[in-house]
Write a protein that holds these residues in place. Structure first.
Motif, PDB file in Angstrom:
ATOM      1  N   PHE A  22     -10.781   0.954  16.982  1.00  0.00           N
ATOM      2  CA  PHE A  22      -9.485   0.873  16.921  1.00  0.00           C
ATOM      3  C   PHE A  22      -9.196   0.728  15.412  1.00  0.00           C
ATOM      4  O   PHE A  22      -8.118   1.381  14.906  1.00  0.00           O
ATOM      5  N   TYR A  23      -9.990  -0.038  14.368  1.00  0.00           N
ATOM      6  CA  TYR A  23      -9.467  -0.039  13.166  1.00  0.00           C
ATOM      7  C   TYR A  23      -9.810   1.042  12.163  1.00  0.00           C
ATOM      8  O   TYR A  23      -8.884   1.188  11.361  1.00  0.00           O
ATOM      9  N   ILE A  24     -10.873   1.777  12.463  1.00  0.00           N
ATOM     10  CA  ILE A  24     -11.293   2.840  11.671  1.00  0.00           C
ATOM     11  C   ILE A  24     -10.028   3.898  11.662  1.00  0.00           C
ATOM     12  O   ILE A  24      -9.906   4.671  10.761  1.00  0.00           O
ATOM     13  N   VAL A  25      -9.485   4.235  12.913  1.00  0.00           N
ATOM     14  CA  VAL A  25      -8.475   5.170  12.994  1.00  0.00           C
ATOM     15  C   VAL A  25      -7.414   4.564  12.399  1.00  0.00           C
ATOM     16  O   VAL A  25      -6.792   5.828  11.902  1.00  0.00           O
ATOM     17  N   ARG A  26      -7.086   3.413  12.348  1.00  0.00           N
ATOM     18  CA  ARG A  26      -5.926   2.816  11.740  1.00  0.00           C
ATOM     19  C   ARG A  26      -6.120   3.274  10.161  1.00  0.00           C
ATOM     20  O   ARG A  26      -5.191   3.645   9.368  1.00  0.00           O
ATOM     21  N   LEU A  27      -7.514   3.095   9.621  1.00  0.00           N
ATOM     22  CA  LEU A  27      -7.531   3.304   8.114  1.00  0.00           C
ATOM     23  C   LEU A  27      -7.636   4.817   7.940  1.00  0.00           C
ATOM     24  O   LEU A  27      -7.015   5.261   6.952  1.00  0.00           O
ATOM     25  N   PHE A  28      -7.797   5.764   9.068  1.00  0.00           N
ATOM     26  CA  PHE A  28      -7.683   7.237   8.777  1.00  0.00           C
ATOM     27  C   PHE A  28      -6.163   7.282   8.692  1.00  0.00           C
ATOM     28  O   PHE A  28      -5.660   8.384   7.937  1.00  0.00           O
ATOM     29  N   ILE A  29      -5.338   6.796   9.325  1.00  0.00           N
ATOM     30  CA  ILE A  29      -3.917   6.951   9.300  1.00  0.00           C
ATOM     31  C   ILE A  29      -3.334   6.522   7.988  1.00  0.00           C
ATOM     32  O   ILE A  29      -2.705   7.405   7.471  1.00  0.00           O
ATOM     33  N   TYR A  30      -3.675   5.228   7.440  1.00  0.00           N
ATOM     34  CA  TYR A  30      -3.286   4.762   6.215  1.00  0.00           C
ATOM     35  C   TYR A  30      -3.833   5.722   5.176  1.00  0.00           C
ATOM     36  O   TYR A  30      -3.096   6.114   4.081  1.00  0.00           O
ATOM     37  N   TYR A  31      -5.002   6.500   5.097  1.00  0.00           N
ATOM     38  CA  TYR A  31      -5.557   7.350   4.097  1.00  0.00           C
ATOM     39  C   TYR A  31      -4.644   8.708   4.161  1.00  0.00           C
ATOM     40  O   TYR A  31      -4.289   9.179   2.902  1.00  0.00           O
ATOM     41  N   ALA A  32      -4.341   9.327   5.464  1.00  0.00           N
ATOM     42  CA  ALA A  32      -3.633  10.260   5.474  1.00  0.00           C
ATOM     43  C   ALA A  32      -2.283   9.979   5.001  1.00  0.00           C
ATOM     44  O   ALA A  32      -1.468  10.944   4.143  1.00  0.00           O
ATOM     45  N   GLU A  33      -1.625   8.681   5.259  1.00  0.00           N
ATOM     46  CA  GLU A  33      -0.161   8.613   4.525  1.00  0.00           C
ATOM     47  C   GLU A  33      -0.332   8.494   3.219  1.00  0.00           C
ATOM     48  O   GLU A  33       0.547   8.739   2.509  1.00  0.00           O
ATOM     49  N   ALA A  34      -1.399   7.867   2.582  1.00  0.00           N
ATOM     50  CA  ALA A  34      -1.426   7.560   1.316  1.00  0.00           C
ATOM     51  C   ALA A  34      -1.410   9.005   0.408  1.00  0.00           C
ATOM     52  O   ALA A  34      -1.091   8.991  -0.634  1.00  0.00           O
ATOM     53  N   ALA A  35      -1.827  10.131   0.989  1.00  0.00           N
ATOM     54  CA  ALA A  35      -1.753  11.602   0.426  1.00  0.00           C
ATOM     55  C   ALA A  35      -0.615  11.975   0.230  1.00  0.00           C
ATOM     56  O   ALA A  35      -0.114  12.689  -0.937  1.00  0.00           O
ATOM     57  N   GLU A  36       0.420  11.184   0.899  1.00  0.00           N
ATOM     58  CA  GLU A  36       1.863  11.640   0.610  1.00  0.00           C
ATOM     59  C   GLU A  36       2.349  11.015  -0.782  1.00  0.00           C
ATOM     60  O   GLU A  36       3.680  10.953  -1.035  1.00  0.00           O
ATOM     61  N   LYS A  37       1.830   9.842  -1.253  1.00  0.00           N
ATOM     62  CA  LYS A  37       2.098   8.927  -2.126  1.00  0.00           C
ATOM     63  C   LYS A  37       1.994   9.710  -3.519  1.00  0.00           C
ATOM     64  O   LYS A  37       1.231  10.757  -3.660  1.00  0.00           O
ATOM     65  N   PRO A  38       2.897   9.394  -4.447  1.00  0.00           N
ATOM     66  CA  PRO A  38       2.703   9.873  -5.874  1.00  0.00           C
ATOM     67  C   PRO A  38       1.595   9.301  -6.516  1.00  0.00           C
ATOM     68  O   PRO A  38       1.087   8.133  -6.257  1.00  0.00           O
ATOM     69  N   GLU A  39       0.931  10.022  -7.557  1.00  0.00           N
ATOM     70  CA  GLU A  39      -0.064   9.363  -8.622  1.00  0.00           C
ATOM     71  C   GLU A  39       0.363   8.416  -9.508  1.00  0.00           C
ATOM     72  O   GLU A  39       1.674   8.465  -9.756  1.00  0.00           O
ATOM     73  N   PRO A  40      -0.324   7.268  -9.692  1.00  0.00           N
ATOM     74  CA  PRO A  40      -1.640   7.039  -9.489  1.00  0.00           C
ATOM     75  C   PRO A  40      -1.824   6.285  -8.291  1.00  0.00           C
ATOM     76  O   PRO A  40      -2.756   6.064  -7.594  1.00  0.00           O
TER      77      PRO A  40
END
Length: 176
Positions: A22-40
């Motif tokens: 359950f938690y690993i997929v939540r981390l996948f979701i957060y990782y994918a959403e982080a790709a939409e954030k600006p650098e850094p």
């Protein structure tokens, strides 16, 4: 008596395995959403999330999956027979291991910085483990008293409710 000790250990590692799934997929979701954030911000978040994924996956989820299998096979040996309900349960368990290996593929992609699925797709993917959990628990608890037809109907209805909840959640998030 040893059967009950093995059964207790099996249940413990099933619980920790599911927690990891359950938690690993939540981390996948957060990782994918982080790709939409600006650098850094993007790089900082993805680096931290990749580390969290690695620790969870190799420190909890994989060991739990292996120990679940070991204690499950030991229980099967000690049980001595394979009733019909157990055949169905084992088929769902095989499906759960397939799900685990598919999660491993997503894990490996994200560890390399590859994002193939958006957060909505991953939210749907997260519910697959829920369906396996419900199916397996109902089969184990109800055994032969569970009508297969009613079980399948219930699973389909529950799946539809999950999909509706995901869509509603997406709309609420988009409005904010």
């Amino acid at each position: 008596m040893s059967y009950f000790y093995v059964k207790a250990l099996h249940i413990i590692f099933v619980v920790t395995w599911f927690a990891g799934l359950f938690y690993i997929v939540r981390l996948f979701i957060y990782y994918a959403e982080a790709a939409e954030k600006p650098e850094p911000e993007k790089s900082i978040l993805q680096k931290q999330l990749a580390l969290m994924q690695k620790r969870l996956w190799y420190g909890i989820t994989w060991p739990s999956a292996i120990l679940t299998l070991i204690f499950g096979l030991t229980m099967l040996y000690l049980y001595g027979s394979v009733p019909g309900w157990l055949v169905w349960k084992l088929s769902f368990v095989v499906g759960l291991y397939v799900y685990h290996f598919l999660c491993h593929a997503i894990f490996k992609q994200q560890q390399q910085g590859i994002i193939k699925y958006n957060s909505t797709q991953l939210r749907i993917w997260n519910e697959v483990a829920t369906l396996f959990l419900i199916s397996i628990v109902f089969l184990v608890v109800l055994k032969s008293s569970l009508s297969m037809l009613w079980g399948i109907i219930g699973l389909i209805l529950f799946s539809a409710m999950l999909m509706l909840a995901i869509r509603l959640y997406k709309r609420v998030r988009e409005k904010k």
